[in-house]
Design a protein around this motif. Sequence first.
Motif, mmCIF file in Angstrom:
data_model
loop_
_atom_site.group_PDB
_atom_site.id
_atom_site.type_symbol
_atom_site.label_atom_id
_atom_site.label_comp_id
_atom_site.label_asym_id
_atom_site.label_seq_id
_atom_site.Cartn_x
_atom_site.Cartn_y
_atom_site.Cartn_z
ATOM 1 N N LYS A 176 15.071 24.410 19.537
ATOM 2 C CA LYS A 176 13.982 25.375 19.618
ATOM 3 C C LYS A 176 13.186 24.995 20.862
ATOM 4 C CE LYS A 176 10.139 27.119 16.837
ATOM 5 N NZ LYS A 176 9.463 27.028 15.533
ATOM 6 N N ILE A 177 13.159 25.904 21.852
ATOM 7 C CA ILE A 177 12.570 25.603 23.152
ATOM 8 C C ILE A 177 11.408 26.548 23.418
ATOM 9 C CG2 ILE A 177 13.004 25.440 25.626
ATOM 10 C CD1 ILE A 177 16.037 25.227 24.853
ATOM 11 N N GLU A 178 10.240 25.981 23.652
ATOM 12 C CA GLU A 178 9.076 26.804 24.010
ATOM 13 C C GLU A 178 9.253 27.281 25.449
ATOM 14 O OE1 GLU A 178 4.210 26.579 24.049
ATOM 15 O OE2 GLU A 178 5.340 25.035 22.998
ATOM 16 N N VAL A 179 9.038 28.596 25.670
ATOM 17 C CA VAL A 179 9.350 29.163 26.978
ATOM 18 C C VAL A 179 8.160 29.766 27.717
ATOM 19 C CG1 VAL A 179 11.790 29.577 26.498
ATOM 20 C CG2 VAL A 179 10.096 31.332 25.910
ATOM 21 N N ASN A 180 6.989 29.728 27.109
ATOM 22 C CA ASN A 180 5.807 30.234 27.819
ATOM 23 C C ASN A 180 4.549 29.644 27.194
ATOM 24 O OD1 ASN A 180 5.070 31.852 25.541
ATOM 25 N ND2 ASN A 180 6.367 33.505 26.275
ATOM 26 N N ASP A 210 5.761 31.339 22.609
ATOM 27 C CA ASP A 210 7.060 31.942 22.315
ATOM 28 C C ASP A 210 8.161 30.909 22.543
ATOM 29 O OD1 ASP A 210 6.021 34.467 21.718
ATOM 30 O OD2 ASP A 210 6.139 35.132 23.801
ATOM 31 N N TYR A 211 9.235 31.038 21.793
ATOM 32 C CA TYR A 211 10.340 30.112 21.940
ATOM 33 C C TYR A 211 11.665 30.837 21.807
ATOM 34 C CZ TYR A 211 10.566 30.378 16.861
ATOM 35 O OH TYR A 211 10.681 30.841 15.581
ATOM 36 N N ILE A 212 12.701 30.169 22.289
ATOM 37 C CA ILE A 212 14.070 30.630 22.092
ATOM 38 C C ILE A 212 14.766 29.566 21.254
ATOM 39 C CG2 ILE A 212 14.187 32.019 24.188
ATOM 40 C CD1 ILE A 212 15.673 29.689 25.550
ATOM 41 N N THR A 213 15.802 29.965 20.576
ATOM 42 C CA THR A 213 16.563 29.037 19.755
ATOM 43 C C THR A 213 18.026 29.103 20.179
ATOM 44 O OG1 THR A 213 15.070 29.391 17.897
ATOM 45 C CG2 THR A 213 17.204 28.410 17.401
ATOM 46 N N GLN A 237 12.261 38.742 28.173
ATOM 47 C CA GLN A 237 10.866 39.188 27.995
ATOM 48 C C GLN A 237 9.975 37.975 27.748
ATOM 49 O OE1 GLN A 237 9.263 42.185 28.198
ATOM 50 N NE2 GLN A 237 7.382 41.127 27.699
ATOM 51 N N LYS A 238 10.437 37.062 26.900
ATOM 52 C CA LYS A 238 9.658 35.857 26.599
ATOM 53 C C LYS A 238 9.547 34.939 27.809
ATOM 54 C CE LYS A 238 11.181 35.653 21.774
ATOM 55 N NZ LYS A 238 12.006 34.879 20.832
ATOM 56 N N VAL A 239 10.644 34.784 28.532
ATOM 57 C CA VAL A 239 10.694 33.827 29.628
ATOM 58 C C VAL A 239 10.019 34.364 30.888
ATOM 59 C CG1 VAL A 239 12.234 32.547 31.192
ATOM 60 C CG2 VAL A 239 12.778 32.707 28.760
ATOM 61 N N PHE A 240 10.355 35.599 31.270
ATOM 62 C CA PHE A 240 9.905 36.141 32.551
ATOM 63 C C PHE A 240 8.770 37.145 32.436
ATOM 64 C CE2 PHE A 240 14.535 35.278 33.044
ATOM 65 C CZ PHE A 240 14.439 34.208 33.914
ATOM 66 N N GLY A 241 8.531 37.662 31.246
ATOM 67 C CA GLY A 241 7.509 38.689 31.087
ATOM 68 C C GLY A 241 8.048 40.063 31.446
ATOM 69 N N ASP A 242 7.167 40.948 31.893
ATOM 70 C CA ASP A 242 7.522 42.342 32.195
ATOM 71 C C ASP A 242 7.969 42.520 33.639
ATOM 72 O OD1 ASP A 242 7.005 43.369 29.637
ATOM 73 O OD2 ASP A 242 4.862 43.504 30.064
ATOM 74 N N ILE A 243 8.920 41.713 34.071
ATOM 75 C CA ILE A 243 9.422 41.839 35.441
ATOM 76 C C ILE A 243 10.944 41.870 35.416
ATOM 77 C CG2 ILE A 243 7.439 40.571 36.385
ATOM 78 C CD1 ILE A 243 9.477 38.219 36.895
ATOM 79 N N PHE A 278 17.633 28.380 34.475
ATOM 80 C CA PHE A 278 18.853 27.659 34.111
ATOM 81 C C PHE A 278 18.783 26.185 34.488
ATOM 82 C CE2 PHE A 278 20.869 31.872 33.671
ATOM 83 C CZ PHE A 278 21.448 31.677 32.422
ATOM 84 N N GLU A 279 18.102 25.847 35.590
ATOM 85 C CA GLU A 279 17.968 24.441 35.973
ATOM 86 C C GLU A 279 17.154 23.653 34.953
ATOM 87 O OE1 GLU A 279 16.416 24.481 39.968
ATOM 88 O OE2 GLU A 279 18.429 24.626 40.845
ATOM 89 N N GLN A 280 16.249 24.323 34.255
ATOM 90 C CA GLN A 280 15.478 23.655 33.207
ATOM 91 C C GLN A 280 16.206 23.696 31.864
ATOM 92 O OE1 GLN A 280 11.210 24.576 33.099
ATOM 93 N NE2 GLN A 280 11.427 25.431 35.163
ATOM 94 N N LEU A 281 16.952 24.771 31.614
ATOM 95 C CA LEU A 281 17.618 24.958 30.321
ATOM 96 C C LEU A 281 18.835 24.052 30.149
ATOM 97 C CD1 LEU A 281 17.794 26.633 27.689
ATOM 98 C CD2 LEU A 281 19.259 28.235 28.952
ATOM 99 N N VAL A 282 19.683 23.979 31.157
ATOM 100 C CA VAL A 282 20.945 23.247 31.035
ATOM 101 C C VAL A 282 20.745 21.780 30.662
ATOM 102 C CG1 VAL A 282 22.989 22.471 32.316
ATOM 103 C CG2 VAL A 282 22.284 24.875 32.423
#
Length: 135
Positions: free
Chosen positions: A13-17, A21-24, A88-94, A105-109
């Motif tokens: 479970k990774i907090e992304v903002n 918000d998080y992704i799993t 949407q969670k990671v980058f927002g409305d862009i 990806f450099e932070q996620l991997v």
Amino acid sequence: MEKINLVSASGIKIEVNDKGDYITINLADRTFPKRFANAFDNIKKRYAEINQAKLPETDALALLDVEIETGRFIAEEIDRLIGAGTCQKVFGDIVPDMYAITEFFEQLVPIIQKCGRERNAQIRSKYSAGRRGNR
């Protein structure tokens, strides 16, 4: 009635903002590594197509359209890989550019790799020959 709880078998479970918000990412899902590789292959193919298109460098709007379309394509790949709403969670409305996607990806991997190593160590420890009484 008995109940089985497999929460510990799930994954990361990774907090992304800053909003919490998080992704799993479920490392117990054996399809994840293949889906991850497929997403990268699809992204590489997309860039190969763009490079072969040979758009005129003087047409800035055409180049911008290609960049926007590519950003949307990659965002869809990320959402397919990790789950709907990830971008949407990671980058927002862009529509993210390549710098933002690369940074993600450099932070996620490394997180995935670290948690994967920890999970493999837990599995080896839990199911080792010594624990089962085999020698």
